[in-house]
Design an enzyme around this catalytic site. Structure first.
Site, PDB file in Angstrom:
ATOM      1  N   SER A 158       1.751  -9.603  -0.872  1.00  0.00           N
ATOM      2  CA  SER A 158       1.427  -8.177  -0.811  1.00  0.00           C
ATOM      3  C   SER A 158       1.593  -7.562   0.573  1.00  0.00           C
ATOM      4  O   SER A 158       1.765  -6.363   0.703  1.00  0.00           O
ATOM      5  CB  SER A 158      -0.005  -7.952  -1.303  1.00  0.00           C
ATOM      6  OG  SER A 158      -0.910  -8.755  -0.560  1.00  0.00           O
ATOM      7  N   LYS A 199       0.819  -1.219   0.000  1.00  0.00           N
ATOM      8  CA  LYS A 199       0.000   0.000   0.000  1.00  0.00           C
ATOM      9  C   LYS A 199       0.853   1.269   0.000  1.00  0.00           C
ATOM     10  O   LYS A 199       0.460   2.295  -0.546  1.00  0.00           O
ATOM     11  CB  LYS A 199      -0.942   0.003   1.209  1.00  0.00           C
ATOM     12  CG  LYS A 199      -2.009  -1.072   1.165  1.00  0.00           C
ATOM     13  CD  LYS A 199      -3.021  -0.829   0.067  1.00  0.00           C
ATOM     14  CE  LYS A 199      -4.173  -1.825   0.127  1.00  0.00           C
ATOM     15  NZ  LYS A 199      -5.064  -1.708  -1.050  1.00  0.00           N
ATOM     16  N   GLU A 226     -10.016   5.394   3.002  1.00  0.00           N
ATOM     17  CA  GLU A 226     -10.745   4.241   3.517  1.00  0.00           C
ATOM     18  C   GLU A 226      -9.718   3.171   3.862  1.00  0.00           C
ATOM     19  O   GLU A 226      -8.605   3.194   3.354  1.00  0.00           O
ATOM     20  CB  GLU A 226     -11.709   3.706   2.459  1.00  0.00           C
ATOM     21  CG  GLU A 226     -11.111   2.718   1.436  1.00  0.00           C
ATOM     22  CD  GLU A 226     -10.061   3.313   0.510  1.00  0.00           C
ATOM     23  OE1 GLU A 226      -9.962   4.552   0.423  1.00  0.00           O
ATOM     24  OE2 GLU A 226      -9.319   2.530  -0.123  1.00  0.00           O
TER      25      GLU A 226
END
Lengths: 394, 255
Positions: free
Chosen positions: A374, A85, A107
């Protein structure tokens, strides 16, 4: 192709109140994306702050145990804040700063994107408010406190099913109320144009690095790149620079939850159909009458009823294939990686890992699968314990 | 002159809103009659959606109540066909695009025409995406209402000059719902819009009292009232008709 579209998918389905913000963002992004100074600053942060490039790790133990294709792990879990991210967040936060914005909103589902946004806001001296479904604040209590430590205000969203979809609703609503000084750092390759394209560009560093690294290690491209798909940002990042390499199969693993034949699933491709929601035309889990369906996955990060528009395009054109992986399968892969490789993966990434473990067996020993790991799984430890019926206090 | 133009022809126009199926469709039918009886010139009918991202808490809650009754578009169309036997004011759908997309654009607008709908407002379909439904609104003569916001600025020329039916000027940033005070320079915005618009301008978002309606009507061709009516329905449920008539009259008189 129309602006901001991937085939028939994408678009800008937002209220008029937000349209100038979209135009402004698009203009700023096209101005800075090729700006040497902007890119130097972003690269500097990615390398010196976030810890890029991330390793491409040959999982020898896992490969030996399975006895098929070689499994490589793209270690996005080793990035600062523990997931991919940060790649997107640093890009958007720098852009927001150049646009003169003082406040970031975002969010978050599992909390990874919220933590990354709070981190970037702290680093760059911006205010930060995070919207998180009330259910998720319980599932990921540690991440809530982490965001607070980083100086962010966390809003527990009580509307709807109180998960990621509802957090996105609230973030959009908040942006409609306060636009001038605020940038909405969307966390995935979804939402209205230019987000799907911009977030993909910031995440495409994953496949750029994979390509360089695998060529260096193996002298050839992988047979398969596999990644989990919620909104689809780590997967599009891992796929993007391989789209033109027809010999590289791209496999997206969405969350089947308790199974795609049950109502408790979040598999947008297996169960959904094209629709228009959250600013984009794409695949969505929805009822017969077009109401957005409540979805479920053990993984808060994949617990979303839609998928980014570029994935819908890759699916329809057949360039990528999408499979659904169940909760218990992801948990199995999670535990295996812990025991065999000494790596605790995010439950999201474990969906892709499961697919790789199942399919490596069927492939030749000199074939190569790259799995995008990830994120790291520290955040999931308490939830896995609960899933296994063990009671631990955090 | 079409029905919507007629509704703006004589005096200041009052546009009222309710959510279909709140608390049930039979009541909605009665309430539409009550809105007309009270003096509404145009009535907006909200199609309930699971995730109404442009609505404040009042209308969101109404949509939730309606969806609990498993309201479908087919039910709504049947109700409107019934209403049309007695109510002649223009009727406008307020709907999120996915409800229409999912039903099928062609099927939806054909049905709109059949039951006597006059226009549609789609809050999540900006000007740039109007090609989605252009062909069908033209074919079935349904006005696609343009929304203009305080943030529209340099977009106003293009939006206003292409508008059909009437222009829905959003009074404030944010969501639908009652506001104590509207701080936007409505008169200034309306003036700017009127430089380009061939259709009337009505103002909505945040208007609930006769005083507010009166002030806004000084600057615009009409006012749009939603949440205040939905609030009456939330409070009085299926018995709201009388209160609705009373309230709408009080607003109409103030215009």
């Amino acid at each position: 192709m129309k602006k901001g579209r991937f085939g028939i998918y994408g678009g800008q389905f937002v209220p008029e109140t937000l349209m100038n913000a979209m135009v402004e963002l698009e203009t700023a992004y096209s101005l800075y994306k090729d700006d040497p100074e902007f890119n130097a600053e972003l690269s500097g942060l990615l390398n010196n702050y976030a810890g890029r490039p991330s390793n491409l790790y040959f999982a020898k133990n896992l490969t030996d145990k399975i006895g098929g294709a070689k499994i490589y792990l793209k270690r996005e879990d080793l990035n600062h804040t523990g997931s991919h991210k940060i790649n997107n967040v640093l890009g958007q936060a720098l852009l927001a700063k150049r646009m003169g914005k003082k406040r970031l909103i975002a969010e978050t589902g599992a909390g990874q994107h919220g933590v990354a946004t709070a981190t970037a806001a702290a680093l760059l001296g911006l205010e930060c408010e995070i919207f998180m479904g009330a259910e998720d604040t319980k599932r990921q209590a540690l991440n809530v406190f982490r965001m607070q430590l980083l100086g962010a205000k966390v809003h527990a969203v009580e509307s709807g099913s109180k998960v990621l979809k509802d957090a996105v609703n609230e973030a959009f609503k908040e942006w409609t109320k306060r636009i001038d000084d605020t940038h909405y750092v969307l966390g995935s390759v979804m939402g209205p144009h230019p987000f799907p394209q911009m977030v993909r560009d910031f995440q495409s560093i994953i496949s750029k690095e994979i390509k360089e690294q695998i060529l260096q290690k193996e002298g050839r491209l992988p047979n398969v790149v596999a990644a989990c798909v919620g909104g689809g940002s780590n997967s599009i990042g891992a796929f993007y620079n391989f789209i033109e390499d027809a010999g590289v199969a791209l496999v997206g693993c969405e969350a089947a939850g308790k199974g795609i034949d049950t109502p408790e699933t979040a598999a947008s491709f297996a169960k959904g159909r094209p629709g228009i929601f959250h600013g984009m035309k794409s695949y969505f889990c929805q009822t017969e009458t077009g109401q957005i369906a409540p979805v479920y996955s053990i993984s808060a990060g994949l617990d979303y009823p839609g998928v980014g528009p570029e994935h819908s395009y890759l699916k329809d054109t057949g360039r990528a294939s999408y499979v659904a992986v169940k909760d218990d399968e992801a948990v199995y892969a999670f535990e295996q990686l812990c025991k065999i490789e000494g790596i605790i993966p995010a439950i999201e990434s474990s969906h892709a890992l499961f697919w790789a473990m199942e399919n490596a067996k069927k492939m030749k020993k000199d074939d190569i699968i790259v799995v995008c790991l990830s994120g790291r799984g520290d955040k999931d430890v308490a939830m896995i314990a609960k899933y296994k019926g063990e009671n631990i206090s955090e | 002159m079409n029905k919507i133009q007629q509704a703006f022809a004589n005096s200041k126009t009052l546009i009222t809103y309710l959510t279909a199926g709140d608390p049930d469709l039979q009541s909605t039918k009665n309430f539409i009659c009550a809105l007309a009886e009270g003096g509404s010139d145009i009535i907006e009918i909200g199609i309930p959606f699971s995730d109404p991202t442009a609505e404040g808490p009042v209308i969101s809650a109404a949509m939730e109540r309606a969806l609990k009754n498993k309201i479908t578009l087919d039910n709504i169309f049947s109700m409107i066909a019934e209403v049309r036997k007695t109510v002649s004011v223009p009727l406008v759908f307020m709907t999120y695009l996915n409800s229409v997309f999912s039903y099928g654009y062609l099927r939806f607008f054909k049905k709109c025409r059949e039951v006597g709908m006059n226009a549609i407002i789609v809050p999540d379909m900006p000007f740039e995406e109007q090609d989605e439904i252009k062909e069908y609104v033209q074919k079935y003569d349904i006005a696609n209402i343009t929304l203009i916001a305080p943030t529209s600025r340099e977009r106003i020329a293009e939006l206003a000059s292409n508008a059909q039916g009437f222009i829905y000027l959003v009074s404030s940033l944010g969501l639908t719902g009652m506001r104590q005070k509207i701080t936007t320079d409505i008169a200034g915005l309306v003036k700017q819009i009127k430089e380009y618009a061939k259709v009337p301008v009505a103002v909505g978002f945040g208007i609930s009292t006769p005083q507010q309606a009166h002030e806004i009507a000084q600057a615009a061709d009409g006012v749009i009232i939603g949440s205040a009516i939905v609030n009456i329905i939330a409070k009085h449920k299926e018995n709201a008709a009388e209160e609705i008539v009373k309230y709408v009259k009080s607003i109409k008189e103030a215009l």
